[in-house]
Design an enzyme around this catalytic site. Structure first.
Site, PDB file in Angstrom:
ATOM      1  N   PHE A  40     -15.132   3.370   7.894  1.00 50.14           N
ATOM      2  CA  PHE A  40     -13.779   3.679   7.446  1.00 50.14           C
ATOM      3  C   PHE A  40     -13.639   3.721   5.915  1.00 50.14           C
ATOM      4  O   PHE A  40     -12.557   3.951   5.396  1.00 50.14           O
ATOM      5  CB  PHE A  40     -12.779   2.663   8.030  1.00 50.14           C
ATOM      6  CG  PHE A  40     -13.074   1.218   7.699  1.00 50.14           C
ATOM      7  CD1 PHE A  40     -12.624   0.652   6.506  1.00 50.14           C
ATOM      8  CD2 PHE A  40     -13.802   0.420   8.575  1.00 50.14           C
ATOM      9  CE1 PHE A  40     -12.889  -0.675   6.188  1.00 50.14           C
ATOM     10  CE2 PHE A  40     -14.079  -0.918   8.268  1.00 50.14           C
ATOM     11  CZ  PHE A  40     -13.615  -1.465   7.071  1.00 50.14           C
ATOM     12  N   THR A  81      -5.435  -8.122  10.323  1.00 47.95           N
ATOM     13  CA  THR A  81      -5.721  -6.801   9.742  1.00 47.95           C
ATOM     14  C   THR A  81      -5.233  -5.675  10.640  1.00 47.95           C
ATOM     15  O   THR A  81      -4.620  -4.715  10.185  1.00 47.95           O
ATOM     16  CB  THR A  81      -7.246  -6.656   9.515  1.00 47.95           C
ATOM     17  OG1 THR A  81      -7.679  -7.727   8.677  1.00 47.95           O
ATOM     18  CG2 THR A  81      -7.574  -5.318   8.888  1.00 47.95           C
ATOM     19  N   GLU A  95      -9.690  -9.968  -7.926  1.00 51.92           N
ATOM     20  CA  GLU A  95      -8.741  -8.861  -7.763  1.00 51.92           C
ATOM     21  C   GLU A  95      -7.611  -8.924  -8.800  1.00 51.92           C
ATOM     22  O   GLU A  95      -7.179  -7.899  -9.313  1.00 51.92           O
ATOM     23  CB  GLU A  95      -8.203  -8.856  -6.331  1.00 51.92           C
ATOM     24  CG  GLU A  95      -9.309  -8.506  -5.333  1.00 51.92           C
ATOM     25  CD  GLU A  95      -8.919  -8.676  -3.863  1.00 51.92           C
ATOM     26  OE1 GLU A  95      -7.764  -9.070  -3.570  1.00 51.92           O
ATOM     27  OE2 GLU A  95      -9.787  -8.419  -2.998  1.00 51.92           O
ATOM     28  N   HIS A 109      -1.919  -5.312   1.267  1.00 53.24           N
ATOM     29  CA  HIS A 109      -3.205  -5.937   0.985  1.00 53.24           C
ATOM     30  C   HIS A 109      -2.955  -7.332   0.436  1.00 53.24           C
ATOM     31  O   HIS A 109      -2.010  -7.536  -0.321  1.00 53.24           O
ATOM     32  CB  HIS A 109      -4.004  -5.152  -0.067  1.00 53.24           C
ATOM     33  CG  HIS A 109      -5.178  -5.936  -0.582  1.00 53.24           C
ATOM     34  ND1 HIS A 109      -6.378  -5.988   0.087  1.00 53.24           N
ATOM     35  CD2 HIS A 109      -5.312  -6.763  -1.658  1.00 53.24           C
ATOM     36  CE1 HIS A 109      -7.203  -6.803  -0.559  1.00 53.24           C
ATOM     37  NE2 HIS A 109      -6.573  -7.288  -1.635  1.00 53.24           N
ATOM     38  N   ARG A 159      -1.923 -14.753   3.470  1.00 51.07           N
ATOM     39  CA  ARG A 159      -2.702 -14.098   4.541  1.00 51.07           C
ATOM     40  C   ARG A 159      -2.010 -14.345   5.878  1.00 51.07           C
ATOM     41  O   ARG A 159      -1.924 -13.464   6.723  1.00 51.07           O
ATOM     42  CB  ARG A 159      -4.141 -14.647   4.595  1.00 51.07           C
ATOM     43  CG  ARG A 159      -5.046 -14.207   3.468  1.00 51.07           C
ATOM     44  CD  ARG A 159      -5.414 -12.745   3.484  1.00 51.07           C
ATOM     45  NE  ARG A 159      -6.199 -12.326   4.632  1.00 51.07           N
ATOM     46  CZ  ARG A 159      -6.850 -11.167   4.713  1.00 51.07           C
ATOM     47  NH1 ARG A 159      -6.831 -10.298   3.688  1.00 51.07           N
ATOM     48  NH2 ARG A 159      -7.513 -10.836   5.795  1.00 51.07           N
ATOM     49  N   LYS A 168       0.839  -1.203   0.000  1.00 49.64           N
ATOM     50  CA  LYS A 168       0.000   0.000   0.000  1.00 49.64           C
ATOM     51  C   LYS A 168       0.883   1.267   0.000  1.00 49.64           C
ATOM     52  O   LYS A 168       2.108   1.173   0.210  1.00 49.64           O
ATOM     53  CB  LYS A 168      -0.911  -0.036   1.231  1.00 49.64           C
ATOM     54  CG  LYS A 168      -1.930  -1.185   1.204  1.00 49.64           C
ATOM     55  CD  LYS A 168      -2.824  -1.131   2.445  1.00 49.64           C
ATOM     56  CE  LYS A 168      -3.843  -2.250   2.462  1.00 49.64           C
ATOM     57  NZ  LYS A 168      -4.712  -2.175   3.669  1.00 49.64           N
ATOM     58  N   ASN A 176      -1.673  -0.323   7.411  1.00 45.08           N
ATOM     59  CA  ASN A 176      -1.158  -1.681   7.679  1.00 45.08           C
ATOM     60  C   ASN A 176      -0.351  -2.266   6.517  1.00 45.08           C
ATOM     61  O   ASN A 176      -0.191  -3.468   6.398  1.00 45.08           O
ATOM     62  CB  ASN A 176      -2.294  -2.605   8.134  1.00 45.08           C
ATOM     63  CG  ASN A 176      -3.386  -2.750   7.103  1.00 45.08           C
ATOM     64  OD1 ASN A 176      -3.287  -2.230   5.994  1.00 45.08           O
ATOM     65  ND2 ASN A 176      -4.437  -3.475   7.455  1.00 45.08           N
ATOM     66  N   TYR A 187     -12.500  -2.236  -3.184  1.00 38.69           N
ATOM     67  CA  TYR A 187     -12.976  -2.258  -1.796  1.00 38.69           C
ATOM     68  C   TYR A 187     -14.511  -2.200  -1.701  1.00 38.69           C
ATOM     69  O   TYR A 187     -15.038  -1.822  -0.658  1.00 38.69           O
ATOM     70  CB  TYR A 187     -12.344  -1.115  -1.008  1.00 38.69           C
ATOM     71  CG  TYR A 187     -10.916  -1.404  -0.552  1.00 38.69           C
ATOM     72  CD1 TYR A 187     -10.603  -2.588   0.138  1.00 38.69           C
ATOM     73  CD2 TYR A 187      -9.890  -0.488  -0.766  1.00 38.69           C
ATOM     74  CE1 TYR A 187      -9.301  -2.853   0.567  1.00 38.69           C
ATOM     75  CE2 TYR A 187      -8.581  -0.753  -0.331  1.00 38.69           C
ATOM     76  CZ  TYR A 187      -8.306  -1.930   0.335  1.00 38.69           C
ATOM     77  OH  TYR A 187      -7.022  -2.188   0.775  1.00 38.69           O
ATOM     78  N   ARG A 230       2.638  -7.423   8.839  1.00 37.25           N
ATOM     79  CA  ARG A 230       1.981  -6.339   9.581  1.00 37.25           C
ATOM     80  C   ARG A 230       2.482  -6.274  11.015  1.00 37.25           C
ATOM     81  O   ARG A 230       2.637  -5.191  11.591  1.00 37.25           O
ATOM     82  CB  ARG A 230       0.460  -6.527   9.537  1.00 37.25           C
ATOM     83  CG  ARG A 230      -0.137  -6.173   8.177  1.00 37.25           C
ATOM     84  CD  ARG A 230      -1.548  -6.708   8.051  1.00 37.25           C
ATOM     85  NE  ARG A 230      -2.260  -6.164   6.898  1.00 37.25           N
ATOM     86  CZ  ARG A 230      -3.431  -6.615   6.477  1.00 37.25           C
ATOM     87  NH1 ARG A 230      -4.017  -7.636   7.098  1.00 37.25           N
ATOM     88  NH2 ARG A 230      -4.027  -6.070   5.435  1.00 37.25           N
TER      89      ARG A 230
HETATM   90  P1  DAT Z   1      -7.714  -6.999   5.208  1.00 36.21           P
HETATM   91  O1  DAT Z   1      -6.921  -5.879   4.587  1.00 36.21           O
HETATM   92  O2  DAT Z   1      -6.924  -7.705   6.288  1.00 36.21           O
HETATM   93  O3  DAT Z   1      -8.321  -7.933   4.198  1.00 36.21           O
HETATM   94  P2  DAT Z   1     -10.382  -5.880   5.522  1.00 36.21           P
HETATM   95  O4  DAT Z   1     -10.692  -6.399   4.169  1.00 36.21           O
HETATM   96  O5  DAT Z   1     -11.339  -6.187   6.616  1.00 36.21           O
HETATM   97  O6  DAT Z   1      -8.923  -6.325   6.013  1.00 36.21           O
HETATM   98  O7  DAT Z   1     -10.269  -4.287   5.453  1.00 36.21           O
HETATM   99  C1  DAT Z   1      -9.619  -3.658   4.371  1.00 36.21           C
HETATM  100  C2  DAT Z   1      -8.756  -2.552   4.894  1.00 36.21           C
HETATM  101  O8  DAT Z   1      -9.585  -1.557   5.492  1.00 36.21           O
HETATM  102  C3  DAT Z   1      -7.784  -2.952   6.006  1.00 36.21           C
HETATM  103  O9  DAT Z   1      -6.585  -3.485   5.510  1.00 36.21           O
HETATM  104  C4  DAT Z   1      -7.585  -1.647   6.721  1.00 36.21           C
HETATM  105  C5  DAT Z   1      -8.943  -0.975   6.609  1.00 36.21           C
HETATM  106  N1  DAT Z   1      -9.746  -1.231   7.807  1.00 36.21           N
HETATM  107  C6  DAT Z   1     -10.370  -2.389   8.147  1.00 36.21           C
HETATM  108  N2  DAT Z   1     -11.023  -2.279   9.318  1.00 36.21           N
HETATM  109  C7  DAT Z   1     -10.801  -0.997   9.723  1.00 36.21           C
HETATM  110  C8  DAT Z   1     -11.203  -0.241  10.861  1.00 36.21           C
HETATM  111  N3  DAT Z   1     -11.960  -0.774  11.821  1.00 36.21           N
HETATM  112  N4  DAT Z   1     -10.779   1.044  10.941  1.00 36.21           N
HETATM  113  C9  DAT Z   1     -10.024   1.601   9.972  1.00 36.21           C
HETATM  114  N5  DAT Z   1      -9.615   0.941   8.883  1.00 36.21           N
HETATM  115  C10 DAT Z   1      -9.991  -0.335   8.749  1.00 36.21           C
HETATM  116 MG    MG Z   2      -9.835  -7.727   2.816  1.00 30.98          MG
END
Ligand code: DAT
Ligand code: MG
Length: 148
Positions: free
Chosen positions: A57, A91, A126, A115, A85, A9, A112, A49, A102
Site C-alpha cells: 500500500f 488503523t 515526526e 495520523h 492512539r 489527513k 482513516n 512513512y 476513526r
Molecule cells: P497507523 O496510521 O494506525 O499508525 P500504520 O502505521 O500501520 O497505521 O499505517 C499507516 C497508514 O497506512 C494507515 O493509517 C493507513 C495505511 N495502511 C495501513 N495498512 C494498510 C493496508 N493494509 N491497506 C491500505 N492502507 C493501509
Molecule cells: Mg503508524
C-alpha cells in the site's frame, strides 16, 4: 511534558473534520503547542512513512497523503502518545470502536482521516520532521491545575 505529532489527513480536511478532531483533544485536556495547514511534499511523505516502504500500500499511501492539504499538529500532555492512539482507534476503521475518531468518522483503511505517532520515539522524530523549533509554542494554561 510528553509531546506527539497528530495530523488530520487530506480526507479529514476535505470532510471538514478539523474542528471536530481538535475539539476532542481540547476537551480531553490536552494542550496544543503547534499547528499548521500544509500540503506535504512527496519527499517529506516518503520520510514520514519510511517504515512502510516496500509494502503493497506504500505508493498509494504516499500519493494519498500528498493529494491535498493536511492539518499538522503537536499536542502535549501526560502519556499523550498512548492516549491519542486510543482516542484515534484502530488503523482499520472496521476494527475501530465507536467513540474513537476513526470508529466514528471513517469507513476504509486507506481513508482513516487521522495520523498519530505510535511511540514517544516516533513522536520525537515526526515532530522534528514537520515542525521547526520556533513553530512550537510553550505556554502556561491556568486550567491545567483543574486537569492534573
Ligand atoms: P497507523 O496510521 O494506525 O499508525 P500504520 O502505521 O500501520 O497505521 O499505517 C499507516 C497508514 O497506512 C494507515 O493509517 C493507513 C495505511 N495502511 C495501513 N495498512 C494498510 C493496508 N493494509 N491497506 C491500505 N492502507 C493501509
Ligand atoms: Mg503508524
Amino acid at each position: 511534558m510528553e509531546k506527539t505529532f497528530l495530523m488530520v489527513k487530506p480526507d479529514g480536511v476535505q470532510r471538514q473534520l478539523i474542528g471536530e478532531i481538535v475539539g476532542r483533544f481540547e476537551r480531553k485536556g490536552l494542550q496544543l503547542v503547534g499547528a499548521k495547514l500544509m500540503t506535504i511534499p512527496v519527499s517529506l511523505a516518503e520520510q514520514h512513512y519510511g517504515e512502510h516502504k516496500g509494502k503493497p500500500f506504500y505508493d498509494d499511501l504516499v500519493s494519498f497523503i500528498t493529494s491535498g492539504p493536511v492539518f499538522a499538529m503537536v499536542w502535549q500532555g501526560e502519556n499523550v502518545v498512548e492516549l491519542t492512539r486510543k482516542m484515534m482507534g484502530k488503523t482499520n476503521p472496521k476494527d475501530a470502536e465507536p467513540g474513537t475518531i476513526r470508529g466514528d468518522y471513517s469507513m476504509f483503511v486507506s481513508k482513516n482521516i487521522i495520523h498519530g505517532s505510535d511511540s514517544p520515539e516516533s513522536a520525537n522524530r515526526e515532530v522534528a520532521l514537520f515542525f521547526n523549533e520556533n513553530e512550537l509554542v510553550e505556554y502556561d494554561k491556568l486550567i491545567n491545575s483543574w486537569i492534573y
